[in-house]
Design a protein around this motif. Sequence first.
Motif, mmCIF file in Angstrom:
data_model
loop_
_atom_site.group_PDB
_atom_site.id
_atom_site.type_symbol
_atom_site.label_atom_id
_atom_site.label_comp_id
_atom_site.label_asym_id
_atom_site.label_seq_id
_atom_site.Cartn_x
_atom_site.Cartn_y
_atom_site.Cartn_z
ATOM 1 N N PRO A 29 12.355 6.683 6.598
ATOM 2 C CA PRO A 29 11.362 6.197 5.665
ATOM 3 C C PRO A 29 9.973 5.801 6.138
ATOM 4 N N LEU A 30 10.086 5.274 7.300
ATOM 5 C CA LEU A 30 8.695 4.983 7.792
ATOM 6 C C LEU A 30 7.942 6.095 8.038
ATOM 7 N N TYR A 31 8.488 7.222 8.404
ATOM 8 C CA TYR A 31 7.780 8.529 8.633
ATOM 9 C C TYR A 31 7.272 9.039 7.074
ATOM 10 N N ASP A 32 7.921 8.713 6.138
ATOM 11 C CA ASP A 32 7.348 9.088 4.893
ATOM 12 C C ASP A 32 6.078 8.497 4.283
ATOM 13 N N ILE A 33 5.950 7.198 5.021
ATOM 14 C CA ILE A 33 4.557 6.483 4.488
ATOM 15 C C ILE A 33 3.693 6.379 5.595
ATOM 16 N N ALA A 34 4.134 6.601 7.074
ATOM 17 C CA ALA A 34 3.167 6.313 7.993
ATOM 18 C C ALA A 34 3.534 7.481 9.083
ATOM 19 N N PRO A 35 3.234 8.804 8.991
ATOM 20 C CA PRO A 35 3.852 9.994 9.874
ATOM 21 C C PRO A 35 3.130 9.869 11.258
ATOM 22 N N ASP A 36 2.077 9.134 11.233
ATOM 23 C CA ASP A 36 1.181 9.356 12.766
ATOM 24 C C ASP A 36 1.326 7.869 13.074
ATOM 25 N N LEU A 37 2.334 7.088 12.966
ATOM 26 C CA LEU A 37 2.607 5.787 13.213
ATOM 27 C C LEU A 37 2.926 5.815 14.930
ATOM 28 N N GLU A 38 2.599 4.629 15.702
ATOM 29 C CA GLU A 38 3.035 4.715 17.201
ATOM 30 C C GLU A 38 3.599 3.435 17.314
ATOM 31 N N ILE A 39 5.054 3.405 17.833
ATOM 32 C CA ILE A 39 5.642 2.100 17.722
ATOM 33 C C ILE A 39 5.506 1.498 19.235
ATOM 34 N N PRO B 237 31.779 -4.717 10.013
ATOM 35 C CA PRO B 237 32.729 -4.535 9.628
ATOM 36 C C PRO B 237 33.224 -3.100 8.755
ATOM 37 N N SER B 238 34.447 -2.669 8.866
ATOM 38 C CA SER B 238 34.546 -1.256 8.266
ATOM 39 C C SER B 238 34.737 -1.398 6.783
ATOM 40 N N GLY B 239 34.714 -0.455 6.110
ATOM 41 C CA GLY B 239 35.087 -0.428 4.542
ATOM 42 C C GLY B 239 33.824 -0.772 3.785
ATOM 43 N N GLN B 240 32.762 -0.779 4.445
ATOM 44 C CA GLN B 240 31.405 -1.165 3.845
ATOM 45 C C GLN B 240 31.055 0.011 2.887
ATOM 46 N N PRO B 241 30.448 -0.403 1.598
ATOM 47 C CA PRO B 241 29.813 0.912 0.810
ATOM 48 C C PRO B 241 28.690 1.196 1.741
ATOM 49 N N ASP B 242 28.204 2.638 1.213
ATOM 50 C CA ASP B 242 26.756 3.059 1.726
ATOM 51 C C ASP B 242 25.688 2.103 1.226
ATOM 52 N N TYR B 243 24.706 2.319 2.231
ATOM 53 C CA TYR B 243 23.319 1.498 2.083
ATOM 54 C C TYR B 243 22.512 2.432 1.333
ATOM 55 N N LEU B 244 21.553 1.863 0.653
ATOM 56 C CA LEU B 244 20.301 2.373 0.360
ATOM 57 C C LEU B 244 19.400 1.753 1.159
ATOM 58 N N ASN B 245 18.421 2.544 1.574
ATOM 59 C CA ASN B 245 17.192 2.120 2.551
ATOM 60 C C ASN B 245 16.033 2.744 2.309
ATOM 61 N N ALA B 246 14.889 2.047 2.605
ATOM 62 C CA ALA B 246 13.561 2.386 2.424
ATOM 63 C C ALA B 246 12.623 1.732 3.222
ATOM 64 N N ALA B 247 11.429 1.981 3.174
ATOM 65 C CA ALA B 247 10.397 1.104 3.759
ATOM 66 C C ALA B 247 9.022 1.002 3.001
ATOM 67 N N ALA B 248 8.393 -0.115 3.415
ATOM 68 C CA ALA B 248 7.259 -0.423 2.595
ATOM 69 C C ALA B 248 6.025 -0.699 3.541
ATOM 70 N N ALA B 249 4.646 -0.589 3.289
ATOM 71 C CA ALA B 249 3.558 -1.075 4.123
ATOM 72 C C ALA B 249 2.851 -1.962 3.285
ATOM 73 N N VAL C 92 0.746 -1.209 0.026
ATOM 74 C CA VAL C 92 -0.011 -0.006 -0.006
ATOM 75 C C VAL C 92 0.789 1.288 0.048
ATOM 76 N N ALA C 93 2.322 1.227 0.264
ATOM 77 C CA ALA C 93 3.048 2.276 0.223
ATOM 78 C C ALA C 93 4.454 2.077 0.064
ATOM 79 N N CYS C 94 5.245 2.702 -0.641
ATOM 80 C CA CYS C 94 6.674 2.511 -0.482
ATOM 81 C C CYS C 94 7.348 3.975 -0.540
ATOM 82 N N SER C 95 8.329 4.050 0.546
ATOM 83 C CA SER C 95 9.017 5.309 0.706
ATOM 84 C C SER C 95 9.896 5.628 -0.385
ATOM 85 N N PRO C 96 10.416 6.866 -0.311
ATOM 86 C CA PRO C 96 11.713 7.237 -1.049
ATOM 87 C C PRO C 96 12.861 6.392 -0.548
ATOM 88 N N LEU C 97 13.924 6.556 -1.273
ATOM 89 C CA LEU C 97 15.263 5.846 -0.960
ATOM 90 C C LEU C 97 15.953 7.087 -0.131
#
Length: 165
Positions: A130-140, A51-63, A37-42
């Motif tokens: 990313p969670l905020y982008d798709i569910a700003p009123d979310l309570e954890i 471990p050190s030296g890893q490349p950066d990550y891409l992250n997102a969230a989906a509902a 029902v929803a996919c966030s931006p990246l």
Amino acid sequence: MRPARAYIGIGGNLDDPLLQMRRAFRALRELPASRCVACSPLYRSVPVGGPSGQPDYLNAAAALDTTLAPDELLIALQAIETAQGRTRTVRWGPRTLDLDLLLYDRLVLDESRLTLPHPRLHERAFVLYPLYDIAPDLEIPGHGLLTDLLTKFPQTALVRLDSAE
């Protein structure tokens, strides 16, 4: 059966992460007994832990709205990871794809195979934004409002990108 709302954290930093994210969104849309029902931006983020030296990550969230039980959904998510080349050799190490079941409705669960809400969700800006982008009123459950959690993490650690789609 009423569908549950599940939130999935998505990340990766190997083998063309943008392509991996696109494939992950497509696979989530194809899950049985589920509707994305929803996919966030990246977001691009630096690695946390591992471990050190890893490349950066891409992250997102989906509902997802799903009638899969939490353990069935976890198995389906792990099958997507495996199909996209995920290997589990180093904790918090580089990976093609990581799909974390963050929340499943308001279920609180602590089992050997699955903990809900995800145990570190409230500590990670690359999950919270990313969670905020798709569910700003979310309570954890157990941690409060998402908007309150965000005040502890400046967005400067993340770079928001366009959608993977």
